[in-house]
Design an enzyme around this catalytic site. Structure first.
Site, PDB file in Angstrom:
ATOM      1  N   LYS A  27       5.180   3.924  17.114  1.00 52.34           N
ATOM      2  CA  LYS A  27       5.189   2.823  16.153  1.00 52.34           C
ATOM      3  C   LYS A  27       6.418   2.939  15.271  1.00 52.34           C
ATOM      4  CE  LYS A  27       2.227   0.259  12.995  1.00 52.34           C
ATOM      5  NZ  LYS A  27       0.835   0.091  12.513  1.00 52.34           N
TER       6      LYS A  27
ATOM      7  N   ASN B 106       0.835  -1.199   0.000  1.00 53.54           N
ATOM      8  CA  ASN B 106       0.000   0.000   0.000  1.00 53.54           C
ATOM      9  C   ASN B 106       0.870   1.250   0.000  1.00 53.54           C
ATOM     10  OD1 ASN B 106      -0.484   1.973   2.469  1.00 53.54           O
ATOM     11  ND2 ASN B 106       0.168   0.001   3.335  1.00 53.54           N
TER      12      ASN B 106
ATOM     13  N   SER C  73       5.642   5.185   8.702  1.00 50.35           N
ATOM     14  CA  SER C  73       5.055   4.849   7.405  1.00 50.35           C
ATOM     15  C   SER C  73       6.018   5.244   6.291  1.00 50.35           C
ATOM     16  CB  SER C  73       3.725   5.585   7.207  1.00 50.35           C
ATOM     17  OG  SER C  73       3.284   5.448   5.870  1.00 50.35           O
TER      18      SER C  73
END
Length: 341
Positions: free
Chosen positions: A213, A114, A179
């Site tokens: 994260k 993605n 990300s």
């Protein structure tokens, strides 16, 4: 039944369209009359509950960020048996994300690539939805990221804006600096940059637990350094890991993968690295520090392996696409059987 539905129907749809169709079904599952029936089939056994982050999680297995970006499916996911739902990634400023197509299946690898780019309706909209969920009983974490239009040098203020809106309405806050789909974001994982960012978000979050994260692509020594930093800065835990930019070991033809382009890879190929990162993090933090393990989780055996290697909680996402709406039920019942043996 679901494998047939996936192979002959859902796999023919564009992946993002299929996800929206699935989310529509999940939202129906969350409607009060339907949820009551669904819960009879999916409710985790009481012995699976876990105390962490000041809350009781009905199961150690929850939904990772990215699945429900705008907190629209929390009630349905909770009814389906997930022990918690991490919404987002949410940004302070609403954004469309990257151009489509931006989601790709690697069916032979049970994986997904993605490059969504934090498409979401913004922190204010997420806050309104979270406020309506407070009496639902679901355990909800909010994952926050940097708005694309905000320069990296101004990232801290952007994160703080989201934290102030979402922390009072969430059971925990996750700071996403890992990300691969937002330019410059992973650079925030450098300890010198990350320290003031985490400190500011922690202060803005008040009593709400804050976790960070991290990416699986960092060297082990940097992972350990971030883990120690999280402890030193008074965070409540670490989420390990995000998606990977690696394409090693895939079964899907290299030319097909290359044609899909850039983006984060998730699913079964991430399993081994995610387990290694979990072990590295757990070795660098105190026993009571919360570690949420994500990446390549498909079965109850996978979840139990993460728990046995020091995970406090476990999350999944990609295997939902391949295993269907009863996935959490399968995991929870599998965990019961493993613990009974």
């Amino acid at each position: 039944m679901y494998p047939l539905l996936f192979r002959h129907v859902l796999a023919r749809f564009d992946p993002e369209t299929a996800h929206h169709l699935g989310m529509a079904v999940i939202r129906i599952a969350g409607l009060a009359p339907v949820a009551a029936v669904v819960r009879r089939l999916t409710r985790p056994a009481p012995e699976l509950s876990v105390e962490a982050l000041g809350r009781v999680f009905p199961s150690p297995f929850g939904v990772a960020a990215g699945f429900d970006k705008n907190a629209v499916g929390v009630r349905g996911l909770d009814a389906l048996g997930f022990g918690h739902v991490e919404i987002g990634t949410v940004t302070a400023i609403p954004q469309e994300g990257n151009p489509k197509p931006r989601l790709f299946r690697l069916i032979a690898d049970r994986a997904v690539i993605n490059r969504m780019g934090f498409n979401n309706r913004g922190a204010e909209a997420a806050a309104r939805r979270l406020a309506r969920l407070r009496r639902s009983g679901a355990v909800v974490g909010a994952n926050i990221g940097k708005s694309r239009v905000v320069d990296v040098s101004d990232a801290t203020a952007d994160y703080v804006t989201s934290a102030r809106m979402l922390a009072p309405l969430s059971d925990y806050l996750a700071v996403n600096v890992s990300s691969p789909n937002t330019p410059g974001l992973r650079g925030l994982q450098a300890v010198a940059t990350l320290s003031p960012l985490l400190r500011s978000v922690r202060d803005a979050a008040g009593s709400t637990p804050v976790l960070v994260k991290i990416a699986p692509d960092l060297p082990d020594d940097e992972i350990a350094a971030i883990a120690r930093l999280a402890v030193d800065e008074g965070l409540a835990g670490i989420i390990a890991t995000n998606t990977t930019i690696s394409r090693e070991g895939l079964v899907t033809e290299a030319a097909e993968v290359e044609a899909m382009g850039a983006g984060g890879l998730s699913g079964a190929p991430l399993k081994a690295r995610a387990l290694d990162v979990l072990r590295t993090v757990r070795g660098a933090v105190p026993d009571d520090f919360c570690v949420i393990s994500v990446g390549g989780v498909e079965t109850a055996d996978d979840v139990q392996q993460r728990l046995d290697n020091g995970a406090t909680l476990v999350q999944g996402y990609t295997a939902f696409l391949y295993r269907g709406p009863l996935w959490a039920r399968e995991i929870n019942r599998g965990l019961q059987r493993l613990r009974a043996n």
